[in-house]
Design an enzyme around this catalytic site. Sequence first.
Site, PDB file in Angstrom:
ATOM      1  N   TYR A  14       0.979  -1.152  -0.036  1.00  7.84           N
ATOM      2  CA  TYR A  14       0.079   0.014  -0.123  1.00  7.84           C
ATOM      3  C   TYR A  14       0.845   1.138   0.036  1.00  7.84           C
ATOM      4  O   TYR A  14       0.274   2.489   0.119  1.00  7.84           O
ATOM      5  CB  TYR A  14      -0.939  -0.129   1.170  1.00  7.84           C
ATOM      6  CG  TYR A  14      -1.782  -1.209   1.261  1.00  7.84           C
ATOM      7  CD1 TYR A  14      -2.900  -1.407   0.736  1.00  7.84           C
ATOM      8  CD2 TYR A  14      -1.436  -2.227   2.488  1.00  7.84           C
ATOM      9  CE1 TYR A  14      -3.805  -2.281   0.881  1.00  7.84           C
ATOM     10  CE2 TYR A  14      -2.272  -3.311   2.361  1.00  7.84           C
ATOM     11  CZ  TYR A  14      -3.378  -3.348   1.716  1.00  7.84           C
ATOM     12  OH  TYR A  14      -4.175  -4.582   1.679  1.00  7.84           O
ATOM     13  N   HIS A  19      -4.383   6.434  -1.018  1.00 10.18           N
ATOM     14  CA  HIS A  19      -4.806   6.364   0.261  1.00 10.18           C
ATOM     15  C   HIS A  19      -3.891   6.745   1.496  1.00 10.18           C
ATOM     16  O   HIS A  19      -4.201   7.113   2.509  1.00 10.18           O
ATOM     17  CB  HIS A  19      -5.504   5.140   0.646  1.00 10.18           C
ATOM     18  CG  HIS A  19      -6.841   4.976   1.478  1.00 10.18           C
ATOM     19  ND1 HIS A  19      -7.420   6.152   1.413  1.00 10.18           N
ATOM     20  CD2 HIS A  19      -7.465   4.071   1.965  1.00 10.18           C
ATOM     21  CE1 HIS A  19      -8.611   5.949   2.219  1.00 10.18           C
ATOM     22  NE2 HIS A  19      -8.688   4.728   2.600  1.00 10.18           N
ATOM     23  N   PHE A  64      -4.533  -0.651  10.057  1.00 11.98           N
ATOM     24  CA  PHE A  64      -5.233  -0.555   8.823  1.00 11.98           C
ATOM     25  C   PHE A  64      -6.219   0.490   9.008  1.00 11.98           C
ATOM     26  O   PHE A  64      -6.670   1.005  10.102  1.00 11.98           O
ATOM     27  CB  PHE A  64      -5.960  -1.918   8.448  1.00 11.98           C
ATOM     28  CG  PHE A  64      -5.003  -2.674   7.859  1.00 11.98           C
ATOM     29  CD1 PHE A  64      -4.529  -2.780   6.532  1.00 11.98           C
ATOM     30  CD2 PHE A  64      -4.303  -3.582   8.731  1.00 11.98           C
ATOM     31  CE1 PHE A  64      -3.559  -3.437   5.849  1.00 11.98           C
ATOM     32  CE2 PHE A  64      -3.298  -4.498   8.230  1.00 11.98           C
ATOM     33  CZ  PHE A  64      -3.035  -4.343   6.768  1.00 11.98           C
ATOM     34  N   ASN A  66      -9.307   1.301   8.741  1.00  8.97           N
ATOM     35  CA  ASN A  66     -10.636   1.310   9.414  1.00  8.97           C
ATOM     36  C   ASN A  66     -10.431   1.340  10.929  1.00  8.97           C
ATOM     37  O   ASN A  66     -11.665   1.582  11.607  1.00  8.97           O
ATOM     38  CB  ASN A  66     -11.370   0.132   8.905  1.00  8.97           C
ATOM     39  CG  ASN A  66     -11.910   0.161   7.452  1.00  8.97           C
ATOM     40  OD1 ASN A  66     -11.440   1.113   6.988  1.00  8.97           O
ATOM     41  ND2 ASN A  66     -12.618  -0.786   6.973  1.00  8.97           N
ATOM     42  N   ASP A  91      -6.088  11.825   2.904  1.00  6.35           N
ATOM     43  CA  ASP A  91      -6.370  11.969   1.575  1.00  6.35           C
ATOM     44  C   ASP A  91      -7.685  12.499   1.442  1.00  6.35           C
ATOM     45  O   ASP A  91      -8.637  12.307   2.134  1.00  6.35           O
ATOM     46  CB  ASP A  91      -6.455  10.610   0.773  1.00  6.35           C
ATOM     47  CG  ASP A  91      -7.259   9.492   1.604  1.00  6.35           C
ATOM     48  OD1 ASP A  91      -6.976   9.206   2.681  1.00  6.35           O
ATOM     49  OD2 ASP A  91      -7.863   9.053   0.718  1.00  6.35           O
ATOM     50  N   ASN A 112     -13.065   6.169   5.999  1.00  7.77           N
ATOM     51  CA  ASN A 112     -13.038   5.271   7.100  1.00  7.77           C
ATOM     52  C   ASN A 112     -12.313   5.621   8.235  1.00  7.77           C
ATOM     53  O   ASN A 112     -12.307   5.298   9.346  1.00  7.77           O
ATOM     54  CB  ASN A 112     -12.958   3.957   6.493  1.00  7.77           C
ATOM     55  CG  ASN A 112     -14.030   3.347   5.816  1.00  7.77           C
ATOM     56  OD1 ASN A 112     -15.056   3.873   5.888  1.00  7.77           O
ATOM     57  ND2 ASN A 112     -13.713   2.526   4.609  1.00  7.77           N
TER      58      ASN A 112
END
Length: 233
Positions: A14, A19, A64, A66, A91, A112
């Site tokens: 990632y 993001h 992560f 969330n 972002d 999120n």
Amino acid sequence: MQLWVGLGNPGAKYASNRHNIGFMALDRIAADHGFGPWRSKFQGQVSEGRFGSDRVVLLKPETFMNLSGQSVRTAADFYKCETDEITVFHDELDLALGKCRLKQGGGHAGHNGLRSIHQHFGPDYARVRLGIDHPGHKDRVVAHVLGDFAKAEGELLDDLLRGISDGAPALAAGEGAKFLNAVALRVTPPRASTGTAKPVTAPAPAAAPPAPDKKEATPARSPFERLKDHFKK
């Protein structure tokens, strides 16, 4: 003391995602301003440093996106940070790439990471909103935010991150306008003047007076003088 939180997802998979621009912003700040090495703490990565007398802790949650709020809650409790001492870098789909905005409080707009932080702190923390563009249709949003920045976007992204780093001391000092100006100077620097001054033209020399007509140069003779000439012949 202030707690600056960059949002993203952990792992090489990632690292270059849109993001993860929050992680990228904090990495640039830490590198440019001599912050301490990143270390694992509070379910995330932490680096500490100062801007003058302003102590700042940088946090990249590794729970992560969330569950970002869990990491932020743990760090805030440890450092005894109040909600108004927390700034989140994230972002923003509704801003074009290269745009940066500051916001105090407000909703999470479906993000999120912000939603998770809301659950732990409410809405009153500060945000640095970093534009990543909108893909144009909601069905493409997930693929867009979890996609890497395009090669053609690299230069503008780098300018944005450098501007954020340039303005970081002002942000720590509570000078939001100065911070945004530093970003703008990187993203849209003032253009150098390309005009050239018109050459100064020397005044034309005055025209010389016209030469006298030779016929007019000989004085006119009187009738008496002409009569005398006649008898001399």
